[in-house]
Design a protein around this motif. Sequence first.
Motif, PDB file in Angstrom:
ATOM      1  N   ILE A 176     -17.773  10.503  12.545  1.00  0.00           N
ATOM      2  CA  ILE A 176     -17.733  11.625  11.599  1.00  0.00           C
ATOM      3  C   ILE A 176     -17.524  12.973  12.290  1.00  0.00           C
ATOM      4  O   ILE A 176     -16.663  13.766  11.894  1.00  0.00           O
ATOM      5  N   ALA A 177     -18.303  13.276  13.323  1.00  0.00           N
ATOM      6  CA  ALA A 177     -18.201  14.583  13.981  1.00  0.00           C
ATOM      7  C   ALA A 177     -16.802  14.813  14.550  1.00  0.00           C
ATOM      8  O   ALA A 177     -16.243  15.916  14.442  1.00  0.00           O
ATOM      9  N   GLY A 191      -9.681  15.098  12.687  1.00  0.00           N
ATOM     10  CA  GLY A 191      -9.121  14.203  11.673  1.00  0.00           C
ATOM     11  C   GLY A 191      -7.921  14.793  10.966  1.00  0.00           C
ATOM     12  O   GLY A 191      -7.768  16.011  10.855  1.00  0.00           O
ATOM     13  N   GLY A 192      -7.060  13.921  10.461  1.00  0.00           N
ATOM     14  CA  GLY A 192      -5.944  14.334   9.610  1.00  0.00           C
ATOM     15  C   GLY A 192      -4.710  14.827  10.312  1.00  0.00           C
ATOM     16  O   GLY A 192      -3.636  14.904   9.705  1.00  0.00           O
ATOM     17  N   TYR A 193      -4.837  15.179  11.589  1.00  0.00           N
ATOM     18  CA  TYR A 193      -3.702  15.830  12.270  1.00  0.00           C
ATOM     19  C   TYR A 193      -3.757  15.546  13.761  1.00  0.00           C
ATOM     20  O   TYR A 193      -4.766  15.811  14.415  1.00  0.00           O
ATOM     21  N   THR A 194      -2.671  14.996  14.293  1.00  0.00           N
ATOM     22  CA  THR A 194      -2.555  14.753  15.731  1.00  0.00           C
ATOM     23  C   THR A 194      -1.271  15.426  16.216  1.00  0.00           C
ATOM     24  O   THR A 194      -0.165  14.925  15.964  1.00  0.00           O
ATOM     25  N   PRO A 195      -1.392  16.591  16.854  1.00  0.00           N
ATOM     26  CA  PRO A 195      -0.183  17.289  17.303  1.00  0.00           C
ATOM     27  C   PRO A 195       0.565  16.509  18.371  1.00  0.00           C
ATOM     28  O   PRO A 195      -0.042  15.864  19.228  1.00  0.00           O
ATOM     29  N   THR A 245     -21.889  15.879   0.978  1.00  0.00           N
ATOM     30  CA  THR A 245     -20.715  15.806   1.854  1.00  0.00           C
ATOM     31  C   THR A 245     -20.688  14.447   2.562  1.00  0.00           C
ATOM     32  O   THR A 245     -21.731  13.781   2.675  1.00  0.00           O
ATOM     33  N   PRO A 246     -19.532  14.036   3.064  1.00  0.00           N
ATOM     34  CA  PRO A 246     -19.480  12.746   3.764  1.00  0.00           C
ATOM     35  C   PRO A 246     -20.274  12.718   5.065  1.00  0.00           C
ATOM     36  O   PRO A 246     -20.485  11.644   5.636  1.00  0.00           O
ATOM     37  N   VAL A 247     -20.731  13.884   5.526  1.00  0.00           N
ATOM     38  CA  VAL A 247     -21.586  13.920   6.708  1.00  0.00           C
ATOM     39  C   VAL A 247     -22.922  13.237   6.422  1.00  0.00           C
ATOM     40  O   VAL A 247     -23.466  12.510   7.255  1.00  0.00           O
ATOM     41  N   ASN A 248     -23.450  13.434   5.207  1.00  0.00           N
ATOM     42  CA  ASN A 248     -24.768  12.887   4.866  1.00  0.00           C
ATOM     43  C   ASN A 248     -24.729  11.704   3.908  1.00  0.00           C
ATOM     44  O   ASN A 248     -25.726  11.002   3.770  1.00  0.00           O
ATOM     45  N   CYS A 249     -23.609  11.480   3.233  1.00  0.00           N
ATOM     46  CA  CYS A 249     -23.502  10.300   2.359  1.00  0.00           C
ATOM     47  C   CYS A 249     -22.045   9.947   2.161  1.00  0.00           C
ATOM     48  O   CYS A 249     -21.211  10.829   1.913  1.00  0.00           O
ATOM     49  N   ARG A 250     -21.739   8.656   2.242  1.00  0.00           N
ATOM     50  CA  ARG A 250     -20.391   8.161   1.956  1.00  0.00           C
ATOM     51  C   ARG A 250     -20.519   7.167   0.799  1.00  0.00           C
ATOM     52  O   ARG A 250     -20.820   5.988   0.989  1.00  0.00           O
ATOM     53  N   PRO A 251     -20.323   7.645  -0.426  1.00  0.00           N
ATOM     54  CA  PRO A 251     -20.564   6.826  -1.617  1.00  0.00           C
ATOM     55  C   PRO A 251     -19.801   5.509  -1.672  1.00  0.00           C
ATOM     56  O   PRO A 251     -20.255   4.554  -2.299  1.00  0.00           O
ATOM     57  N   PHE A 252     -18.619   5.445  -1.016  1.00  0.00           N
ATOM     58  CA  PHE A 252     -17.861   4.193  -1.036  1.00  0.00           C
ATOM     59  C   PHE A 252     -18.659   3.053  -0.410  1.00  0.00           C
ATOM     60  O   PHE A 252     -18.504   1.890  -0.792  1.00  0.00           O
ATOM     61  N   LEU A 272     -18.369  21.336   9.886  1.00  0.00           N
ATOM     62  CA  LEU A 272     -19.179  20.810   8.793  1.00  0.00           C
ATOM     63  C   LEU A 272     -20.377  20.012   9.304  1.00  0.00           C
ATOM     64  O   LEU A 272     -21.499  20.169   8.806  1.00  0.00           O
ATOM     65  N   HIS A 273     -20.163  19.160  10.297  1.00  0.00           N
ATOM     66  CA  HIS A 273     -21.249  18.312  10.809  1.00  0.00           C
ATOM     67  C   HIS A 273     -22.356  19.138  11.451  1.00  0.00           C
ATOM     68  O   HIS A 273     -23.531  18.782  11.378  1.00  0.00           O
ATOM     69  N   LEU A 274     -22.005  20.249  12.061  1.00  0.00           N
ATOM     70  CA  LEU A 274     -23.003  21.124  12.673  1.00  0.00           C
ATOM     71  C   LEU A 274     -23.763  21.914  11.616  1.00  0.00           C
ATOM     72  O   LEU A 274     -24.991  22.040  11.667  1.00  0.00           O
ATOM     73  N   ARG A 275     -23.026  22.431  10.648  1.00  0.00           N
ATOM     74  CA  ARG A 275     -23.662  23.258   9.621  1.00  0.00           C
ATOM     75  C   ARG A 275     -24.582  22.442   8.731  1.00  0.00           C
ATOM     76  O   ARG A 275     -25.668  22.894   8.371  1.00  0.00           O
TER      77      ARG A 275
END
Length: 427
Positions: free
Chosen positions: A7-8, A14-18, A188-195, A291-294
């Motif tokens: 997650i962190a 995530g989402g982008y690899t230059p 947020t997905p940091v603390n819960c992933r409903p799937f 997000l993971h830090l905050r």
Amino acid sequence: MNKKLRIASLCVQGGYTPKNGEPIEPPIIQSTTFKYDNSEEMAMLFDLKKEGYFYTRLQNPTNDVVAKKITQLEGGIGGVLTSSGQAANFYAVFNVCQSGDHIVTSNEIYGGTFNLFGVTLKKMGIDCTYINPESSEEEIQKAFRPNTKVFFGETISNPGCAVLDIEKFARIAHKNGVPLIVDNTFATPVNCRPFEWGADIVTHSTTKYMDGTASQVGGCIVDSGNFDWMLHAEKFPGLCSPDESYHGLTYVKAFGKMGYTTKLVAQLMRDLGSVPAPMNSFILNLGLQTLHLRMAQHCKNAQKVAEFLNKDPHVAWVHYSGLKDDANYDRAQKYLPHGSCGVIAFGLKGDRNTAIKFMDSLDMINIVTHVADARTCVLHPASHTHRQLSDEQLRQAGIAPDLIRLSIGIEDVDDILDDIKQALNKL
């Protein structure tokens, strides 16, 4: 990048690899349209026979990078950004509903969503039944009808801070052949992933913790790819029967597990808009990187504030699932073992004026409509966002008339506590 990141790492990369020589930060493609060398290529894009960009209302490279990151964070297969969290909830439901249909929802949901389902969707011919999420499965089952198409809930309710029993909701939804849609904004997905607990579709107001700085308004819809639409094809003609506006194409047959998100973009975004500006998505991505830090700091601060409020003589009650005497504590340990969020619901001894006096006495803490922000914020729903409702209507919506929504930020917790203490001492 082939390795499956945690997650962190996904928050940051995530989402982008230059590629070689490309910018490390996803660029802002602030363009309405995209050029092609011949008309045949453009025609194939419009027929959904080829992937690519032609108009930002449907797809944009910046938006897609950020949608992909959030999709990875949630563990889904496809995601779409919207211009607000309200748009996300509307599109998520309307993508499978039409006039004559019915939805069932927890009554412990955000007031804007409560009105969206009960007022606006009703004008479109879609009925809604609200249920108490703490009711038994047998009682909740009574709300379902043959034309029910969706079951909806919030991981952590806004503003009541109730924790959803996702497995129970998923079980009921699937028994009735409908998807469970869960708004995961507060956790947020940091603390819960409903799937991972059986939910099928997740929505977010990215305006909140994902952004974290009150800099942009946005939303996101993520599909798990797990719901078998064709197994219940008669319930979902929009996905499982030909769409005449696309030459008779059937979304689930043509795109498989990506059928839901493809229809959402190709049909709803095409016709209704609600696309975010690429600049807003760029800002959102900056927020996601921390997000993971905050979230860890929000939860740490909120726990200390909730413990203080729980002992203060001015306070009548506190709802925060991190408190061991909270009704949702055990459920939070199951679904939110790393912390819930920074939002606390509490009431003061007195009346509405007591809540108003307390808030007016605050100094550092901001009275704003916003919530889930880096700054500590406060709101009294009965006096502000829900002031049009009677006390009885507030209770029906799962909101106590004396409820104060306190969103704990990431400032020094002692400064937050000092401000609360001085305001309480003025009561």
